[in-house]
Scaffold this active site. Structure first.
Site, mmCIF file in Angstrom:
data_model
loop_
_atom_site.group_PDB
_atom_site.id
_atom_site.type_symbol
_atom_site.label_atom_id
_atom_site.label_comp_id
_atom_site.label_asym_id
_atom_site.label_seq_id
_atom_site.Cartn_x
_atom_site.Cartn_y
_atom_site.Cartn_z
ATOM 1 N N GLY A 24 0.776 -1.237 0.000
ATOM 2 C CA GLY A 24 0.000 0.000 0.000
ATOM 3 C C GLY A 24 0.804 1.282 0.000
ATOM 4 N N GLU A 43 4.009 4.094 5.970
ATOM 5 C CA GLU A 43 2.762 3.325 5.846
ATOM 6 C C GLU A 43 1.746 4.114 5.025
ATOM 7 O OE1 GLU A 43 1.193 0.788 5.583
ATOM 8 O OE2 GLU A 43 0.404 0.011 7.469
ATOM 9 N N ASP A 44 0.813 3.406 4.406
ATOM 10 C CA ASP A 44 -0.221 4.091 3.633
ATOM 11 C C ASP A 44 -1.299 4.666 4.548
ATOM 12 O OD1 ASP A 44 -1.242 1.579 4.314
ATOM 13 O OD2 ASP A 44 -1.892 1.064 2.292
ATOM 14 N N ASP A 75 -5.128 2.533 10.554
ATOM 15 C CA ASP A 75 -6.554 2.248 10.743
ATOM 16 C C ASP A 75 -6.735 1.810 12.201
ATOM 17 O OD1 ASP A 75 -9.224 1.837 9.836
ATOM 18 O OD2 ASP A 75 -8.813 -0.232 9.345
ATOM 19 N N ARG A 135 -5.019 0.693 -6.944
ATOM 20 C CA ARG A 135 -3.786 1.258 -6.389
ATOM 21 C C ARG A 135 -3.214 2.347 -7.288
ATOM 22 N NH1 ARG A 135 -2.081 -2.068 -2.142
ATOM 23 N NH2 ARG A 135 -2.400 -4.311 -2.374
ATOM 24 N N PHE A 185 -13.937 3.595 3.916
ATOM 25 C CA PHE A 185 -12.937 2.793 3.223
ATOM 26 C C PHE A 185 -12.522 3.523 1.951
ATOM 27 C CE2 PHE A 185 -10.919 -0.607 0.941
ATOM 28 C CZ PHE A 185 -10.242 -1.268 1.953
ATOM 29 N N VAL A 186 -11.218 3.744 1.813
ATOM 30 C CA VAL A 186 -10.724 4.531 0.682
ATOM 31 C C VAL A 186 -9.774 3.709 -0.189
ATOM 32 C CG1 VAL A 186 -11.000 6.770 1.810
ATOM 33 C CG2 VAL A 186 -8.864 5.510 2.124
ATOM 34 N N LYS A 197 -7.096 7.136 10.189
ATOM 35 C CA LYS A 197 -8.531 7.150 10.524
ATOM 36 C C LYS A 197 -8.634 7.030 12.040
ATOM 37 C CE LYS A 197 -9.789 3.967 7.096
ATOM 38 N NZ LYS A 197 -10.692 2.943 6.534
HETATM 39 P P1 IMP Z 1 -4.509 -1.474 10.661
HETATM 40 O O1 IMP Z 1 -3.610 -2.607 11.094
HETATM 41 O O2 IMP Z 1 -5.940 -1.750 11.006
HETATM 42 O O3 IMP Z 1 -4.055 -0.121 11.145
HETATM 43 O O4 IMP Z 1 -4.550 -1.501 9.108
HETATM 44 C C1 IMP Z 1 -3.607 -0.980 8.332
HETATM 45 C C2 IMP Z 1 -3.729 -1.580 6.942
HETATM 46 O O5 IMP Z 1 -5.084 -1.861 6.600
HETATM 47 C C3 IMP Z 1 -3.259 -0.607 5.924
HETATM 48 O O6 IMP Z 1 -1.889 -0.775 5.675
HETATM 49 C C4 IMP Z 1 -4.095 -0.928 4.714
HETATM 50 O O7 IMP Z 1 -3.461 -1.935 3.960
HETATM 51 C C5 IMP Z 1 -5.369 -1.498 5.275
HETATM 52 N N1 IMP Z 1 -6.449 -0.496 5.286
HETATM 53 C C6 IMP Z 1 -7.030 0.095 6.348
HETATM 54 N N2 IMP Z 1 -7.967 0.977 5.985
HETATM 55 C C7 IMP Z 1 -7.983 0.949 4.633
HETATM 56 C C8 IMP Z 1 -8.753 1.673 3.659
HETATM 57 O O8 IMP Z 1 -9.615 2.519 3.931
HETATM 58 N N3 IMP Z 1 -8.471 1.370 2.364
HETATM 59 C C9 IMP Z 1 -7.534 0.459 1.979
HETATM 60 N N4 IMP Z 1 -6.789 -0.215 2.870
HETATM 61 C C10 IMP Z 1 -7.027 0.015 4.184
HETATM 62 MG MG MG Z 2 -1.205 -1.672 3.757
#
Ligand code: IMP
Ligand code: MG
Length: 189
Positions: A52, A107-108, A111, A173, A160-161, A139
């Site tokens: 990402g 990181e992208d 979440d 992507r 969700f984006v 987020k």
């Molecule tokens: P976390 O572990 O829940 O913080 O998730 C992080 C990962 O979830 C990111 O690196 C993304 O790959 C994926 N992710 C979380 N939210 C989104 C979204 O809105 N769109 C696309 N990927 C997401």
């Molecule tokens: Mg990711």
């Protein structure tokens, strides 16, 4: 507003543009300038969290005109779901040891925080000289574990984006902007 006219076959799924290309590029340049100033005289390794963060990472290192190194790490993803399983596993490890180095994790999107929380502990266990975190998006409403971010692009609402590296089932992507995924956000409400 949608910007999908030049992208065949995706107009149905991709909704409102949350952050346009120009705003992303402007913010990435600011972050690069900040990193360059804070790491002047140092040689940080900018670690791209695949897949990402690949577009953000590529633009960020070009906006950081100091002696930078790059490395890549890949972790388990959501698959075709928009919900985190909470499980994180390393699919591809760093090529070079981070021991004694100044590391910036790139990181992208932050979440729940589970991915970065895991990776921060993992890198720390390998004894870097310093460790900071850059994320294009965050987020805050979704956070499960607290993660300290040093370089943040944009805070976004709980939607969700896709685009600019972010995917849904490995698609979208290549969009140069960040947009809301219509189908996922409709079905989760
Ligand atoms: P976390 O572990 O829940 O913080 O998730 C992080 C990962 O979830 C990111 O690196 C993304 O790959 C994926 N992710 C979380 N939210 C989104 C979204 O809105 N769109 C696309 N990927 C997401
Ligand atoms: Mg990711």
């Amino acid at each position: 507003m949608t910007h999908t006219k030049n992208y065949c076959g995706i107009a149905e799924d991709v909704g409102e543009v949350l952050i346009d290309e120009e705003s992303i590029q402007r913010r990435v340049k600011e972050l690069g300038a900040q990193i360059s100033a804070e790491y002047a005289g140092k040689s940080p390794i900018l670690v791209c969290i695949l897949k990402g963060a690949c577009l953000f990472h590529a633009d960020l290192i070009r906006a950081t005109p100091i002696d930078v190194f790059m490395d890549f790490i890949a972790v388990g993803s959501y698959g075709a779901s928009t919900q985190s399983s909470g499980e994180v596993r390393i699919l591809k490890d760093l090529d070079e040891s981070p021991e004694g180095k100044d590391v910036i994790l790139v990181e992208d999107i932050l979440d729940t925080g589970l991915t970065l929380n895991y990776l921060i502990s993992y890198i720390k266990s390998r004894h870097p000289n310093s460790l900071k975190v850059a994320t294009l998006l965050s987020k805050p409403a979704r956070r499960v574990v607290d993660v300290q971010v040093d370089y943040l692009g944009f805070e976004i609402p709980d939607q969700f984006v896709v685009g600019y590296g972010l995917d849904y089932a490995q698609r979208y992507r290549n969009l140069p902007y960040v947009a809301v995924l219509k189908t996922a956000n409709q079905s989760s409400k």
